[in-house]
Design a protein around this motif. Sequence first.
Motif, mmCIF file in Angstrom:
data_model
loop_
_atom_site.group_PDB
_atom_site.id
_atom_site.type_symbol
_atom_site.label_atom_id
_atom_site.label_comp_id
_atom_site.label_asym_id
_atom_site.label_seq_id
_atom_site.Cartn_x
_atom_site.Cartn_y
_atom_site.Cartn_z
ATOM 1 N N ASP A 1 -49.349 24.930 -18.889
ATOM 2 C CA ASP A 1 -48.360 25.948 -19.243
ATOM 3 C C ASP A 1 -47.338 25.358 -20.214
ATOM 4 O O ASP A 1 -47.089 24.146 -20.200
ATOM 5 C CB ASP A 1 -47.648 26.380 -17.957
ATOM 6 N N ASP A 2 -46.725 26.204 -21.050
ATOM 7 C CA ASP A 2 -45.665 25.779 -21.962
ATOM 8 C C ASP A 2 -46.095 24.588 -22.810
ATOM 9 O O ASP A 2 -45.301 23.678 -23.080
ATOM 10 C CB ASP A 2 -44.386 25.418 -21.182
ATOM 11 N N GLU B 1 -48.203 32.412 -25.513
ATOM 12 C CA GLU B 1 -47.320 33.156 -24.601
ATOM 13 C C GLU B 1 -46.110 33.725 -25.331
ATOM 14 O O GLU B 1 -45.695 33.200 -26.372
ATOM 15 C CB GLU B 1 -46.916 32.303 -23.385
HETATM 16 MG MG MG Z 1 -45.523 29.559 -19.747
#
Ligand code: MG
Length: 278
Positions: free
Chosen positions: A179-180, A236
């Motif tokens: 994520d990220d 995202e």
């Molecule tokens: Mg994220």
Amino acid sequence: AGTLTKPWRMTSLNELLDRIVHKNPLGADAMARGIENDEFFLHLQPKVALPGGRITGFEALVRWEHPQLGLQSPVNFIPLAEQTGVIEPLTRWVLGRAADTLADWKREGVETRIAVNVSARNLMSLTVADEFAQIVKARGLECSSFILELTETAAVTNLVDALDILVRLRLKDFALSIDDFGTGYSSLAQLQRLPFSELKIDRSFVSVSATSTEAANTIRATVELARRLQLDLVAEGVETETVERTLIDLGVPHAQGYRYGRPEPAEVWGPRLRQRVE
Ligand code: MG
Ligand code: C2E
Ligand code: MG
Ligand code: MG
């Protein structure tokens, strides 16, 4: 010399810490009670394929309806949940609730996948792979219907054990996602060695991709990296058509963001998915 009088009561450091960590209204005790009392709930946000926007799965995002303070965003309580260990029962609850939803949808003929956010703290428990698999199997589902999203910024205190646990989760057939991506510490060596199947490009790159050549070039390089390592790639925080068009030009295969759907309760998504099946 006069005696120094103290109008305040002396508080020991331990007592003070205990109040901050446990006895505050958003503290560990309140969270543990909140899990018991059903104060938490999930929103689901779709992940879509580019171009076209077909829904390929969802991400579960936890919220807390606090009895006194009202609706709380995860950024207000996840850090303390991680510090205190409450993240362990909370993550089990989130996975269980996500699995309930997938089981309901499956009965209605809808097959999809749900991603659950997992903290570094969850990777400190040697039994977590067995626990997660049990939660999923108890609902008659396969672990491969779930993606575990790990934030790469999350500090892992014992990397060796964490890697061991990631491998165990992968052996159970959970998909693992970073994520990220781009904001943290994952090295290229780790990417190569670790059993990940997806990268999520952080919103900070995505949101400026149409206006910043640097951001666009970074995304272009990430597309190439993901392709070479056979990792799925999700952008995202896509909010506008301009950003969407930029991502399509750059070859990003999946996206998530307000443009395709806000995080909303399963009850909102269920009927829309059933319509597609019928
Ligand atoms: Mg994220
Ligand atoms: P994340 O996993 O990176 O999730 C994406 C966040 O961006 C979510 O915020 C989502 O609502 C928001 N978002 C999605 N699309 C857009 C967009 O187009 N524009 C903008 N500005 N924002 C968008 P949320 O729900 O407040 O969650 C924040 C973070 O809290 C998550 O970031 C995740 O790290 C953490 N989190 C949420 N649920 C859980 C959970 O169940 N367990 C753990 N450990 N962490 C969680
Ligand atoms: Mg996430
Ligand atoms: Mg993010």
